[in-house]
Design an enzyme around this catalytic site. Structure first.
Site, short mmCIF file in Angstrom:
data_model
loop_
_atom_site.label_atom_id
_atom_site.label_comp_id
_atom_site.label_asym_id
_atom_site.label_seq_id
_atom_site.Cartn_x
_atom_site.Cartn_y
_atom_site.Cartn_z
N LYS A 3 0.84 -1.20 0.00
CA LYS A 3 0.00 0.00 0.00
C LYS A 3 0.88 1.25 0.00
O LYS A 3 1.54 1.54 0.99
CB LYS A 3 -0.89 0.03 1.24
N GLU A 35 10.14 1.76 10.27
CA GLU A 35 11.05 2.89 9.98
C GLU A 35 10.23 4.16 10.20
O GLU A 35 9.34 4.48 9.41
CB GLU A 35 11.52 2.82 8.52
N CYS A 37 12.97 11.78 6.13
CA CYS A 37 13.10 11.37 7.53
C CYS A 37 14.50 11.68 8.06
O CYS A 37 14.70 11.84 9.25
CB CYS A 37 12.78 9.89 7.67
N GLU A 83 9.18 16.20 15.70
CA GLU A 83 9.43 16.24 14.26
C GLU A 83 8.44 17.19 13.58
O GLU A 83 7.24 17.15 13.87
CB GLU A 83 9.23 14.82 13.68
P1 NAD Z 1 1.91 8.05 7.97
O1 NAD Z 1 2.29 7.27 9.15
O2 NAD Z 1 0.76 8.99 8.07
O3 NAD Z 1 1.55 7.10 6.74
C1 NAD Z 1 2.45 6.14 6.24
C2 NAD Z 1 1.66 5.02 5.58
O4 NAD Z 1 0.91 4.33 6.59
C3 NAD Z 1 0.64 5.49 4.55
O5 NAD Z 1 0.60 4.57 3.49
C4 NAD Z 1 -0.66 5.45 5.33
O6 NAD Z 1 -1.80 5.30 4.54
C5 NAD Z 1 -0.44 4.24 6.22
N1 NAD Z 1 -1.25 4.21 7.45
C6 NAD Z 1 -1.74 5.27 8.15
N2 NAD Z 1 -2.44 4.84 9.22
C7 NAD Z 1 -2.39 3.48 9.21
C8 NAD Z 1 -2.91 2.46 10.05
N3 NAD Z 1 -3.62 2.75 11.13
N4 NAD Z 1 -2.64 1.19 9.74
C9 NAD Z 1 -1.88 0.88 8.67
N5 NAD Z 1 -1.39 1.80 7.82
C10 NAD Z 1 -1.62 3.09 8.08
O7 NAD Z 1 3.23 8.78 7.50
P2 NAD Z 1 3.39 9.85 6.33
O8 NAD Z 1 2.79 11.14 6.81
O9 NAD Z 1 2.95 9.25 5.05
O10 NAD Z 1 4.99 9.99 6.27
C11 NAD Z 1 5.72 10.88 7.03
C12 NAD Z 1 6.40 10.18 8.18
O11 NAD Z 1 7.17 9.10 7.71
C13 NAD Z 1 7.37 11.08 8.93
O12 NAD Z 1 7.21 10.89 10.30
C14 NAD Z 1 8.73 10.57 8.49
O13 NAD Z 1 9.77 10.80 9.40
C15 NAD Z 1 8.45 9.12 8.32
N6 NAD Z 1 9.46 8.51 7.44
C16 NAD Z 1 10.38 7.67 8.00
C17 NAD Z 1 11.35 7.10 7.20
C18 NAD Z 1 12.39 6.15 7.78
O14 NAD Z 1 13.01 5.45 7.01
N7 NAD Z 1 12.59 6.12 9.07
C19 NAD Z 1 11.39 7.39 5.84
C20 NAD Z 1 10.44 8.25 5.31
C21 NAD Z 1 9.46 8.80 6.13
#
Ligand code: NAD
Length: 482
Positions: free
Chosen positions: A174, A249, A283, A386
């Site tokens: 997804k 991650e 990130c 963050e």
């Molecule tokens: P998010 O957590 O809102 O969403 C990430 C994914 O999870 C999306 O596909 C979303 O639809 C899905 N999701 C949301 N709620 C869910 C649930 N309850 N169950 C299952 N899936 C669910 O994150 P975002 O806003 O898309 O991304 C930004 C965040 O990602 C920032 O905090 C950033 O630091 C982090 N990030 C971390 C890394 C890393 O490698 N550590 C890399 C890139 C981004």
């Protein structure tokens, strides 16, 4: 409407069974330009069932055959690189030059890297000296779930699906509902690349609707998730009682640490890049810039001069250095964080609000000025939480010990970038940092074989190289008495 973004289930592109759609918005203009299938548990059921059906055949494929198919998928990415870069830029708001130089080539590289890993992956054996031998099988898990975020859409999507497929699993993936386009396009080439139906399934829609159903599904054996820390916690709570393998991650609040013996020009320009690349939405971005006090004023002034010149505007203009942030909601969150910083007593050195490009086409876009702030204590919210946008703070420090305390002063532990020409100090300091990754005199240099991931609230587990191949396989020891 340009294009409907459909699910890929059992080799077919199909709408969500419930018939729902979500709007897909171009962040640079604020206009809706396509529709996204709004999937739910019934679509997860169909995808998992297709994946289960495909698994016995796929796991029996030779590593060489799996490699060939993943290489073909990488070829499709390479052949369509310019179109994918435009699609990524339109969907995400990032400059097309960044998508063309970073996102798409790295997505291709992920596929090629793990295609090769399919053939290079090996397992251990242990002899006991009395004629007894243990050998360890590494078996694919079956059906695995890959959930990715919006900041580096195709790059992080392929970072997960490539090792999952290379190690013989069938995948239900997804992408973020905020940036689904390039994953959709990739999926549309799966059949042509030679992936059997059901081996790769891609579902679109909202996290709590379709993502959660993936995490909860009985037959999904592992979840590789990249996204926010709060979402990671929600996923852990669901997955733990079901004993699923989890790779998380999560977020970061990374420091760029500048000692007074650094290579000044390189440290300034990399600190700017580390803070503002991809509109600060990586990130690994260095959003806390710690500078030794003797160098502080000069470093701050040089940074402000550089940041004030960053060209912000139309992501489709090749000269643009900063585009739009990903959504209206995210823009408002970033602006609110800048207000919080003001409320906490921060001095805005540059930026500090919305940016409005002159072009009428971009009137409704979500642009935020690159913003530098000083004068804030390390305990304030701005330096702890963050923001994930084009906002960074500057803090002075006296000596190595104080700097180390500041680096480790948040709940996150993803990465740090340290600038000094003193070799001993560099290594000593790196070892004292509680993060998963440290860059010395550089930032975001990536070797895909290295362990990637964070400590504490930045996640659990490591991806990259063998780490990913091991995550997506179950070891089984076989002990033979000869
Ligand atoms: P998010 O957590 O809102 O969403 C990430 C994914 O999870 C999306 O596909 C979303 O639809 C899905 N999701 C949301 N709620 C869910 C649930 N309850 N169950 C299952 N899936 C669910 O994150 P975002 O806003 O898309 O991304 C930004 C965040 O990602 C920032 O905090 C950033 O630091 C982090 N990030 C971390 C890394 C890393 O490698 N550590 C890399 C890139 C981004």
């Amino acid at each position: 409407m340009e294009q409907d973004i459909l699910n890929l289930i059992n080799g077919a592109l199909v709408p969500a069974q419930g018939g729902g759609w979500l709007d897909n918005v171009e962040p640079a203009t604020g206009a809706t330009y396509s529709r996204i299938a709004r999937s739910g548990p019934e679509d997860v059921e169909a995808a998992v069932s297709a994946a289960r059906k495909a698994f016995p055949e796929w796991r029996a494929w030779s590593p060489a055959d799996r490699r060939a198919v993943l290489m073909k998928l990488a070829d499709k990415v390479a052949e369509n690189a310019a179109m994918l870069a435009e699609a990524e830029s339109k969907d995400n708001g990032k400059p097309v030059s960044v998508a063309a130089a970073v996102d798409i080539p790295r997505a291709e590289h992920n596929l090629r890297f793990y295609a090769s890993a399919a053939e290079q992956f090996s397992s251990e054996s242990h002899t006991m000296g009395d004629g007894t031998v243990n050998y360890t099988l590494r078996k694919p898990l079956g059906v695995v779930g890959c959930i990715s975020p919006w900041n580096l859409p195709l790059y992080l999507f392929t970072w997960k699906i490539a090792p999952a497929l290379a190690s013989g699993n069938c995948v239900v993936a997804k992408p973020s509902e905020v940036t689904p386009m390039t994953a959709y396009l990739l999926g549309s080439w799966a059949k042509e690349a030679g992936l059997p139906d059901g081996v790769l399934n891609i579902l679109h829609g909202l996290g709590p609707e379709v993502g959660q159903a993936m995490v909860e599904h009985h037959y999904v054996r592992a979840i590789s998730f990249t996204g926010g820390t709060a979402t990671g916690a929600a996923i852990s709570a669901l997955a733990a009682p079901k004993f699923k393998k989890l790779s998380l991650e999560l977020g970061g609040k990374n420091a760029t640490v500048v000692f007074d013996d650094c290579d000044f020009d390189e440290a300034v320009s990399t600190a700017v890049r580390a803070a503002f690349s991809n509109q600060g939405q990586i990130c690994l971005c260095g959003s806390r810039i710690l500078v030794q006090e003797g160098l502080y004023d000069r470093f701050r002034d040089a940074m402000v001069a550089k940041v004030s010149k960053l060209r912000i505007g139309d992501p489709m203009d090749p000269a643009t250095k900063m585009g739009a942030v990903v959504s209206r909601g995210h823009r408002d969150k970033v602006l609110a964080a800048i207000d919080t910083a003001r409320g906490e007593g921060g001095r805005i050195l540059c930026g500090g609000g919305r940016h409005q490009p002159g072009e009428p086409r971009l009137k409704g876009g979500y642009f935020v000025q690159p913003t530098l702030i000083e004068g804030l204590d390390h305990r304030c919210v701005t330096n702890r939480e963050e923001i994930f946008g084009p906002v960074a703070t500057l803090q002075p420090f006296k000596d190595e010990q104080e700097a180390l305390g500041l680096v480790n002063a948040t709940k996150y532990g993803l990465s740090a970038s340290v600038w000094t020409q003193d070799l001993k100090r560099a290594h000593r300091f790196a070892a004292g940092i509680d993060t998963g990754m440290v860059w010395l005199n550089c930032w975001l240099v990536r070797d895909l074989r290295t362990p990637f991931g964070g400590t504490r609230h930045s996640g659990v587990g490591r991806e990259g190289g063998y780490n990913s191949m091991k995550f997506f396989t179950e070891p089984q020891n076989v002990c033979v008495k000869l």
